[in-house]
Design an enzyme around this catalytic site. Structure first.
Site, PDB file in Angstrom:
ATOM      1  N   ARG A  82       1.324 -14.899  14.598  1.00  0.00           N
ATOM      2  CA  ARG A  82       0.528 -14.029  15.525  1.00  0.00           C
ATOM      3  C   ARG A  82      -0.782 -13.780  14.656  1.00  0.00           C
ATOM      4  O   ARG A  82      -1.524 -12.916  14.855  1.00  0.00           O
ATOM      5  CB  ARG A  82       1.076 -12.768  15.905  1.00  0.00           C
ATOM      6  CG  ARG A  82       2.383 -12.678  16.688  1.00  0.00           C
ATOM      7  CD  ARG A  82       2.176 -13.368  17.888  1.00  0.00           C
ATOM      8  NE  ARG A  82       3.423 -12.951  18.981  1.00  0.00           N
ATOM      9  CZ  ARG A  82       4.439 -13.821  18.939  1.00  0.00           C
ATOM     10  NH1 ARG A  82       4.591 -15.030  17.843  1.00  0.00           N
ATOM     11  NH2 ARG A  82       5.518 -13.466  19.648  1.00  0.00           N
ATOM     12  N   SER A 104       4.825  -7.670  23.557  1.00  0.00           N
ATOM     13  CA  SER A 104       5.300  -6.719  22.420  1.00  0.00           C
ATOM     14  C   SER A 104       4.096  -6.098  21.922  1.00  0.00           C
ATOM     15  O   SER A 104       3.215  -6.547  21.542  1.00  0.00           O
ATOM     16  CB  SER A 104       5.669  -7.845  21.200  1.00  0.00           C
ATOM     17  OG  SER A 104       6.969  -8.306  21.644  1.00  0.00           O
ATOM     18  N   GLU A 160       0.629  -5.620  17.653  1.00  0.00           N
ATOM     19  CA  GLU A 160       0.154  -7.005  17.899  1.00  0.00           C
ATOM     20  C   GLU A 160      -0.905  -6.984  19.210  1.00  0.00           C
ATOM     21  O   GLU A 160      -1.720  -7.817  19.106  1.00  0.00           O
ATOM     22  CB  GLU A 160       1.406  -7.869  18.580  1.00  0.00           C
ATOM     23  CG  GLU A 160       1.017  -9.294  19.063  1.00  0.00           C
ATOM     24  CD  GLU A 160       2.175 -10.028  19.850  1.00  0.00           C
ATOM     25  OE1 GLU A 160       3.285  -9.798  19.320  1.00  0.00           O
ATOM     26  OE2 GLU A 160       1.992 -10.543  20.795  1.00  0.00           O
TER      27      GLU A 160
END
Ligand code: FAD
Ligand code: EPU
Length: 340
Positions: free
Chosen positions: A166, A238, A334
């Site tokens: 990520r 998320s 995130e």
């Protein structure tokens, strides 16, 4: 085509669906439009800039006091092909899952496990989107964009994008500076399937032969059974990343919590499941006003209607604090939090 507004309402421009406005908003469909805007407007020099895709990984805590730039560039073209591979170029504004559907329909493999991830192609290359055992970095050849600082357009090879879980160069030194306009992908004509994540193999087999179409269908089924549809309940997937800890720290935790899910990380460390940690702290299904924690996936924070960005942010901080108190593990976000 361009769209340009001041005091622009953002509620429909991001999937959390909270209220916020942008001081200025500029959307374009061709890179020349952006160059024209840069030459004639000075807003982007004086104000903070935020590059926006579909807004499926953003949380606005306040109104945005600057300029939002949305590169809504369409189009998928075949750049080149040989016996084994095909190279595609997709505009930053192409809906990510439209690209996946197009690839699967043509029997080109490599991105089927990333079915149904919301957002646009440009952001997929920023976020290094990942799911069901793969990440898009493995399929990106290069990324092209316009650098606001140097006012030039250039292409960066995937090897120079600093891809990690990520993460990428576009989330760090090029953040809100390099406006991705298109991404080049390499797909396989004779794909090897990746089926080792969770129930993916079993779910695919329930549908018949193991084919790209059935893998896509299975991924969609699994995702729809766990993740809230942002059209119904505002969310950004998320909220936190899965924490990566030293293996010795994971071993200590496993002595006390033997059922704790854990996976080897590429650098010899250990990845933990943030959803499990949050659930163990009692947050799963929690709701305060319209801000809550999804009842089927504790890693997803939800706007049940009229929560403010601040309420969701405050809840996320409480969750982060409680996970740290119970496990000594720090959760990193995130979701990109946009605040003053
Ligand atoms: P935005 O949210 O608009 O932007 C994300 C970031 O990229 C911001 O920092 C923005 O400034 C930057 N950015 C956007 N476009 C550009 C551009 N053209 N040039 C430069 N910078 C840009 N993610 C996963 O990885 N895996 C999943 O399984 C997954 N599941 C999800 C499920 C749900 C229900 C939701 C709501 C989200 C999920 N996500 C997942 C997160 C999200 O879909 C991805 O991060 C997606 O790539 C964001 O795309 P976007 O167009 O909405 O980007
Ligand atoms: N778990 C719990 N409780 C929960 C949620 C999860 O105990 O409430 C446990 C599960 O039982 C499993 C483990 O945690 O043992 C992992 O759960 P899951 O397979 O649902 O995946 P995740 O780690 O929660 C990650 C990505 C998702 C991606 C899925 C599938 C991150 C931060 N999230 O979720 O990506 O779709 O794997 O690959 O890496 C996103 O980035 O927005 C996103 C949704």
């Amino acid at each position: 085509m361009i769209r340009s507004f001041s005091d622009f309402p953002l509620r429909k421009q991001h999937t959390f669906g909270t209220e916020a406005t942008a001081r200025h908003y500029f959307e374009f469909t061709e890179t020349e439009d952006l160059q024209g805007y840069i030459e004639t407007s000075t807003d982007w020099k004086k104000l903070p800039v935020l590059i926006l895709g579909e807004g499926s990984n953003l949380l606005f805590v306040n109104d945005f006091p600057g300029l939002i730039i949305n590169p809504n560039i369409p189009g998928i073209t075949i750049v080149h092909e040989d016996r084994s591979n095909i190279w595609l170029e997709a505009g930053a504004g192409v809906v990510w899952d439209d690209l996946v559907e197009y690839a699967v329909f043509n029997r080109w493999g490599g991105i089927e496990n990333l079915s149904l991830i919301p957002g646009k192609v440009g952001a997929a290359a920023v976020q290094n989107i990942g799911a069901y055992g793969t990440e898009i970095q493995h399929r990106i050849e290069s990324v092209t964009g316009f650098d606001l600082e140097t006012q030039t357009e250039y292409t960066i090879d995937a090897a120079d994008c600093q891809y990690a879980y990520r993460n990428s160069i576009f989330k760090n030194e090029l953040k809100n500076r390099f406006i991705i306009t298109s991404v080049n992908f390499k797909l396989d004509k004779f794909p090897e399937f990746i089926l080792n994540y969770g129930d993916l193999k079993a779910e695919t087999e329930k549908l018949g032969d193991i084919t790209l179409r059935n893998i896509r269908k299975a991924v969609i089924r699994i995702r729809e059974s766990k993740l809230p549809d942002p059209k119904i309940y505002g969310n950004a997937g998320s909220f936190f990343m899965n924490p990566v800890v030293e293996s010795s720290a994971a071993e200590q935790l496993l002595k006390v919590h033997p059922a704790m899910p854990h996976y080897p990380a590429p650098d010899g460390r250990t990845k933990l499941a943030a959803g499990w940690l949050i659930e163990q702290c009692g947050w799963k299904g929690f709701r305060r006003g319209d801000a809550g924690v999804h009842e089927k996936q504790a890693l997803v924070l939800v706007n049940y209607g009229n929560a403010s960005g601040k309420e969701i942010f405050d809840l996320s901080e409480e969750i982060r604090q409680s996970v740290f108190s119970k496990f000594g593990v720090t959760l990193n976000r995130e979701v990109n939090v946009i605040s003053d």
